[in-house]
Design a protein around this motif. Structure first.
Motif, PDB file in Angstrom:
ATOM      1  N   THR A   1      85.990  38.284  11.746  1.00 22.43           N
ATOM      2  CA  THR A   1      86.345  36.862  11.675  1.00 22.43           C
ATOM      3  C   THR A   1      86.233  36.223  13.065  1.00 22.43           C
ATOM      4  O   THR A   1      85.736  35.109  13.217  1.00 22.43           O
ATOM      5  CB  THR A   1      87.776  36.701  11.116  1.00 22.43           C
ATOM      6  N   PHE A   2      86.664  36.994  14.075  1.00 23.74           N
ATOM      7  CA  PHE A   2      86.554  36.498  15.455  1.00 23.74           C
ATOM      8  C   PHE A   2      85.083  36.400  15.866  1.00 23.74           C
ATOM      9  O   PHE A   2      84.666  35.441  16.515  1.00 23.74           O
ATOM     10  CB  PHE A   2      87.320  37.420  16.414  1.00 23.74           C
ATOM     11  N   GLY A   3      84.295  37.387  15.464  1.00 24.19           N
ATOM     12  CA  GLY A   3      82.865  37.392  15.776  1.00 24.19           C
ATOM     13  C   GLY A   3      82.117  36.254  15.107  1.00 24.19           C
ATOM     14  O   GLY A   3      81.068  35.814  15.575  1.00 24.19           O
ATOM     15  N   GLN A   4      82.661  35.774  13.993  1.00 25.17           N
ATOM     16  CA  GLN A   4      82.071  34.626  13.296  1.00 25.17           C
ATOM     17  C   GLN A   4      82.553  33.315  13.890  1.00 25.17           C
ATOM     18  O   GLN A   4      82.217  32.240  13.388  1.00 25.17           O
ATOM     19  CB  GLN A   4      82.451  34.659  11.806  1.00 25.17           C
ATOM     20  N   ALA A   5      83.353  33.410  14.948  1.00 22.73           N
ATOM     21  CA  ALA A   5      83.894  32.214  15.612  1.00 22.73           C
ATOM     22  C   ALA A   5      84.609  31.292  14.618  1.00 22.73           C
ATOM     23  O   ALA A   5      84.503  30.064  14.704  1.00 22.73           O
ATOM     24  CB  ALA A   5      82.792  31.459  16.362  1.00 22.73           C
ATOM     25  N   ALA A   6      85.328  31.887  13.674  1.00 23.30           N
ATOM     26  CA  ALA A   6      86.081  31.099  12.677  1.00 23.30           C
ATOM     27  C   ALA A   6      87.434  30.736  13.292  1.00 23.30           C
ATOM     28  O   ALA A   6      88.476  31.266  12.908  1.00 23.30           O
ATOM     29  CB  ALA A   6      86.240  31.899  11.384  1.00 23.30           C
ATOM     30  N   TYR A   7      87.424  29.850  14.268  1.00 23.15           N
ATOM     31  CA  TYR A   7      88.597  29.603  15.104  1.00 23.15           C
ATOM     32  C   TYR A   7      89.482  28.460  14.621  1.00 23.15           C
ATOM     33  O   TYR A   7      90.595  28.288  15.106  1.00 23.15           O
ATOM     34  CB  TYR A   7      88.170  29.328  16.556  1.00 23.15           C
ATOM     35  N   GLN A   8      88.958  27.637  13.680  1.00 23.70           N
ATOM     36  CA  GLN A   8      89.771  26.509  13.203  1.00 23.70           C
ATOM     37  C   GLN A   8      90.426  26.890  11.880  1.00 23.70           C
ATOM     38  O   GLN A   8      89.818  27.597  11.070  1.00 23.70           O
ATOM     39  CB  GLN A   8      88.893  25.280  12.963  1.00 23.70           C
ATOM     40  N   ALA A   9      91.637  26.377  11.662  1.00 28.04           N
ATOM     41  CA  ALA A   9      92.305  26.609  10.386  1.00 28.04           C
ATOM     42  C   ALA A   9      91.391  26.136   9.263  1.00 28.04           C
ATOM     43  O   ALA A   9      90.770  25.071   9.370  1.00 28.04           O
ATOM     44  CB  ALA A   9      93.632  25.862  10.347  1.00 28.04           C
ATOM     45  N   GLY A  10      91.296  26.942   8.213  1.00 26.90           N
ATOM     46  CA  GLY A  10      90.432  26.600   7.081  1.00 26.90           C
ATOM     47  C   GLY A  10      89.091  27.305   7.156  1.00 26.90           C
ATOM     48  O   GLY A  10      88.421  27.462   6.138  1.00 26.90           O
ATOM     49  N   MET A  11      88.672  27.751   8.355  1.00 28.95           N
ATOM     50  CA  MET A  11      87.383  28.441   8.450  1.00 28.95           C
ATOM     51  C   MET A  11      87.515  29.824   7.821  1.00 28.95           C
ATOM     52  O   MET A  11      88.510  30.519   8.008  1.00 28.95           O
ATOM     53  CB  MET A  11      86.913  28.545   9.900  1.00 28.95           C
ATOM     54  N   THR A  12      86.487  30.197   7.081  1.00 28.57           N
ATOM     55  CA  THR A  12      86.564  31.398   6.258  1.00 28.57           C
ATOM     56  C   THR A  12      85.291  32.210   6.398  1.00 28.57           C
ATOM     57  O   THR A  12      84.202  31.658   6.439  1.00 28.57           O
ATOM     58  CB  THR A  12      86.740  30.971   4.785  1.00 28.57           C
ATOM     59  N   LYS A  13      85.460  33.528   6.476  1.00 34.25           N
ATOM     60  CA  LYS A  13      84.276  34.403   6.456  1.00 34.25           C
ATOM     61  C   LYS A  13      84.433  35.397   5.313  1.00 34.25           C
ATOM     62  O   LYS A  13      85.544  35.770   4.934  1.00 34.25           O
ATOM     63  CB  LYS A  13      84.095  35.120   7.799  1.00 34.25           C
ATOM     64  N   ASN A  14      83.288  35.807   4.773  1.00 38.95           N
ATOM     65  CA  ASN A  14      83.305  36.854   3.752  1.00 38.95           C
ATOM     66  C   ASN A  14      82.323  37.934   4.178  1.00 38.95           C
ATOM     67  O   ASN A  14      81.184  37.627   4.528  1.00 38.95           O
ATOM     68  CB  ASN A  14      82.909  36.278   2.395  1.00 38.95           C
ATOM     69  N   THR A  15      82.774  39.174   4.181  1.00 38.14           N
ATOM     70  CA  THR A  15      81.922  40.308   4.533  1.00 38.14           C
ATOM     71  C   THR A  15      81.500  41.019   3.258  1.00 38.14           C
ATOM     72  O   THR A  15      82.353  41.414   2.461  1.00 38.14           O
ATOM     73  CB  THR A  15      82.687  41.268   5.473  1.00 38.14           C
ATOM     74  N   TYR A  16      80.183  41.139   3.039  1.00 39.08           N
ATOM     75  CA  TYR A  16      79.639  41.770   1.835  1.00 39.08           C
ATOM     76  C   TYR A  16      79.164  43.165   2.180  1.00 39.08           C
ATOM     77  O   TYR A  16      78.022  43.350   2.613  1.00 39.08           O
ATOM     78  CB  TYR A  16      78.472  40.956   1.272  1.00 39.08           C
ATOM     79  N   GLY A  17      80.036  44.146   2.047  1.00 34.94           N
ATOM     80  CA  GLY A  17      79.646  45.534   2.272  1.00 34.94           C
ATOM     81  C   GLY A  17      79.896  46.308   0.994  1.00 34.94           C
ATOM     82  O   GLY A  17      79.592  45.822  -0.103  1.00 34.94           O
ATOM     83  N   THR A  18      80.467  47.499   1.125  1.00 35.07           N
ATOM     84  CA  THR A  18      80.888  48.292  -0.023  1.00 35.07           C
ATOM     85  C   THR A  18      81.711  47.422  -0.965  1.00 35.07           C
ATOM     86  O   THR A  18      81.457  47.332  -2.161  1.00 35.07           O
ATOM     87  CB  THR A  18      81.757  49.466   0.469  1.00 35.07           C
ATOM     88  N   GLY A  19      82.739  46.800  -0.399  1.00 34.27           N
ATOM     89  CA  GLY A  19      83.511  45.773  -1.104  1.00 34.27           C
ATOM     90  C   GLY A  19      83.303  44.459  -0.380  1.00 34.27           C
ATOM     91  O   GLY A  19      82.432  44.349   0.473  1.00 34.27           O
ATOM     92  N   CYS A  20      84.101  43.458  -0.739  1.00 36.96           N
ATOM     93  CA  CYS A  20      84.069  42.192   0.008  1.00 36.96           C
ATOM     94  C   CYS A  20      85.458  41.952   0.597  1.00 36.96           C
ATOM     95  O   CYS A  20      86.467  42.169  -0.090  1.00 36.96           O
ATOM     96  CB  CYS A  20      83.773  41.009  -0.910  1.00 36.96           C
ATOM     97  N   PHE A  21      85.499  41.498   1.831  1.00 34.69           N
ATOM     98  CA  PHE A  21      86.767  41.134   2.451  1.00 34.69           C
ATOM     99  C   PHE A  21      86.659  39.713   2.969  1.00 34.69           C
ATOM    100  O   PHE A  21      85.841  39.440   3.849  1.00 34.69           O
ATOM    101  CB  PHE A  21      87.111  42.092   3.593  1.00 34.69           C
ATOM    102  N   MET A  22      87.443  38.838   2.376  1.00 30.55           N
ATOM    103  CA  MET A  22      87.415  37.451   2.803  1.00 30.55           C
ATOM    104  C   MET A  22      88.669  37.120   3.583  1.00 30.55           C
ATOM    105  O   MET A  22      89.779  37.451   3.168  1.00 30.55           O
ATOM    106  CB  MET A  22      87.320  36.526   1.587  1.00 30.55           C
ATOM    107  N   LEU A  23      88.492  36.510   4.742  1.00 35.19           N
ATOM    108  CA  LEU A  23      89.630  36.065   5.541  1.00 35.19           C
ATOM    109  C   LEU A  23      89.508  34.576   5.803  1.00 35.19           C
ATOM    110  O   LEU A  23      88.433  34.098   6.174  1.00 35.19           O
ATOM    111  CB  LEU A  23      89.698  36.803   6.892  1.00 35.19           C
ATOM    112  N   MET A  24      90.617  33.880   5.578  1.00 35.89           N
ATOM    113  CA  MET A  24      90.680  32.458   5.906  1.00 35.89           C
ATOM    114  C   MET A  24      91.666  32.273   7.045  1.00 35.89           C
ATOM    115  O   MET A  24      92.828  32.689   6.950  1.00 35.89           O
ATOM    116  CB  MET A  24      91.145  31.629   4.702  1.00 35.89           C
ATOM    117  N   ASN A  25      91.190  31.677   8.127  1.00 31.40           N
ATOM    118  CA  ASN A  25      92.061  31.359   9.248  1.00 31.40           C
ATOM    119  C   ASN A  25      93.071  30.308   8.795  1.00 31.40           C
ATOM    120  O   ASN A  25      92.681  29.268   8.240  1.00 31.40           O
ATOM    121  CB  ASN A  25      91.179  30.823  10.387  1.00 31.40           C
TER     122      ASN A  25
END
Ligand code: ADP
Length: 494
Positions: free
Chosen positions: A244-268
């Motif tokens: 999430t940090f590497g995606q520079a999702a630094y503002q509240a509301g910014m969200t990343k989803n990682t598509y690997g074995t499973g998916c992990f979504m984090l919303m700042n």
């Protein structure tokens, strides 16, 4: 100052090392797999010596001159638990991996007595064998002499970040960062300290716990012998937070989803933890230096890219994961076929361990292409489930979704994701965002980079996927998915 940050990315199946330059480009990398140990059904262990050996080997392989290095950053598989001897450094047992279910019954006990409410209030986590706390209790209760030695202060507990720093510094530092601490089920995310009531209930002596640190700060230096000179260790975070940090999702509301074995979504969610009414986890995202802790909501999906592997390995419908894209794109729609990949139950937001996989809506004309396409679509539908839960919890509307992980190379999947969310999907140029995030944290602490604003300016879009589907079609397809999930739920229950 050296020209590169060395990022150590200690994952569940392999240890990786990557050198990043000032522009955030990966200039050299190495990767080594290590053994997965399955002593019994549902148990998963790693040999800590192998974790350390493979991690050191890949790092030494890409570092030819210590003067090239400005600092080291670490990201790691989360929750995996190690206890070792403070004098000899010897682990008292194999590492118990996050996937290990041996403590499920103990967690049921905690729930039966209502202690899960205390755990949720303090840690933001559901009570589950997934997290470290119950694994620590298991080791203290089951390894001969462990409890006495722990109480005498002879043992150290750590997640993989702690264990690596201990070894990198020759035992000088026993620390963890707040993002990894937040996954132990022992950490009070509101107060930023270990939770006394939880330690007491789980009967875990405080003497074995690491000291807490921010995610970006010069913690100390590596032993000179490892790289030919002492290198500052200056950043660490759990893998999903690092991504999430590497995606520079630094503002509240910014969200990343990682598509690997499973998916992990984090919303700042900014500097306030949001509690979830929809079965998401509340977790520490990161803390930079003496700044405030930042928080995130997290949705964990168990089966994503792994369902594509299933198409390839068990069903033999495709020869490679990449082939799924051409097959899915070869037809206009999945013709009403839905595949629910609940092979190990369903994670967020359902948490239904009795759900099982299902294919519904088959007709005489359904075939390989429909099933392959339905599998990719299911990854996007599951992501939509989590996005809806996050929006309901946070009151924030998702505007764009930043993606990373091995499956994001699939353009069909990315376009369908944008369509089914009605949200723009952004694929960055660097998809190694986990390692990059750890590098950014270490670089911020050492002046290699000056600010998060500077880092956010480095984030580069590779391709954007705009929603192109009508609202009617989106709603009707998603309604079909929700009906399919209902068919799959509670299947394995008596
Ligand atoms: P992890 O870090 O969880 O091991 P990765 O981020 O390396 O996972 O991604 C690997 C996953 O991505 C695999 O499950 C694989 O099936 C999936 N994958 C790789 N390429 C594609 C593709 N072209 N289309 C769909 N899925 C893919």
């Amino acid at each position: 100052m050296g020209a590169y940050i060395l990022s150590l990315d200690q994952g569940t199946t392999s240890s990786r090392a990557i050198l990043f330059d000032r522009q955030g480009n990966a200039v050299r990398s190495a990767q080594r797999e290590f053994r997965q140990i399955y002593p019994r059904p549902g148990w998963v262990e790693h040999d800590p010596a192998e974790i350390w050996a493979t991690q050191l080997e890949v790092a030494q392989e890409i570092v030819t001159d210590p003067n090239e290095l400005a600092a080291i950053g670490i990201s790691n598989q989360r929750e995996t638990t190690v206890i070792w001897d403070r004098i000899s450094g010897e682990p008292i047992h194999n590492a118990i991996v996050w996937q290990d279910r041996r403590t499920a019954a103990f967690c049921d006990e905690l729930k039966a007595e209502g202690f899960d409410r205390t755990i949720l209030r303090h840690t933001g986590l559901v009570t589950d064998a997934y997290f470290s706390g119950a694994k620590v209790a298991w080791l203290l209760n089951n390894v001969a002499g462990a409890r006495e030695r722990a109480e005498a202060g002879e043992l150290a507990f750590g997640t993989i970040d702690s264990f690596l720093v201990w070894n990198l510094t020759g035992g000088a530092l026993h620390i963890t960062d707040v993002s990894n601490a937040a996954r132990t089920m022992l950490f009070d995310i509101h107060r930023g300290e270990w939770s006394a009531p939880i330690l007491e209930r789980l009967n875990i002596p405080r003497a074995i716990l690491p000291d807490l640190r921010p995610c970006s700060k010069v913690y100390g230096e590596t032993k000179a012998a490892l790289f030919g000179a002492g290198i500052p260790i200056a950043g660490m975070a759990g893998d999903q937070q690092a991504a999430t940090f590497g995606q520079a999702a630094y503002q509240a509301g910014m969200t990343k989803n990682t598509y690997g074995t499973g998916c992990f979504m984090l919303m700042n969610t900014g500097d306030q933890p949001q509690s979830s009414a929809n079965n998401l986890l509340t977790t520490v995202a990161w803390q930079v230096g003496a700044g405030p802790r930042q928080y995130a909501l997290e949705g964990s999906i168990f089966m994503a890219g792994a369902a594509v592997q299933w198409l390839r390995d068990e069903m033999k419908l495709i020869a490679s994961a990449a082939e799924s894209e051409a097959v899915a794109s070869g037809i206009e729609s999945s013709d009403g076929v839905y595949l629910v990949p609940a092979f190990v139950g369903l994670g967020a937001p359902y948490w239904d361990q009795y759900a099982r996989g299902a294919i519904v809506g088959l007709t005489r004309g359904s075939g390989r292409a429909q099933i392959v396409r339905a599998t990719l679509e299911a990854i996007a539908y599951q992501t939509r489930d989590v996005v809806d839960a996050m929006s309901a919890d946070s009151g924030l509307t998702l505007e764009t979704l930043r993606v990373d992980g091995g499956a994001v190379v699939n353009d069909f999947l990315m376009q369908f994701q944008a369509d089914i969310l009605g949200v723009t999907v952004q694929r960055p140029a660097v998809t190694e965002t986990t390692a990059l995030g750890a590098a950014y944290l270490a670089g911020l602490a050492t002046g290699f980079w000056n600010s998060q604003a500077e880092i956010a300016g480095q984030w580069q879009l590779e391709r954007e996927f705009e929603p192109a589907m009508s609202e009617d079609q989106r709603q009707s397809l998603y309604a079909g998915w929700q009906r399919a999930v209902e068919r799959a739920r509670a299947w394995a229950a008596d």
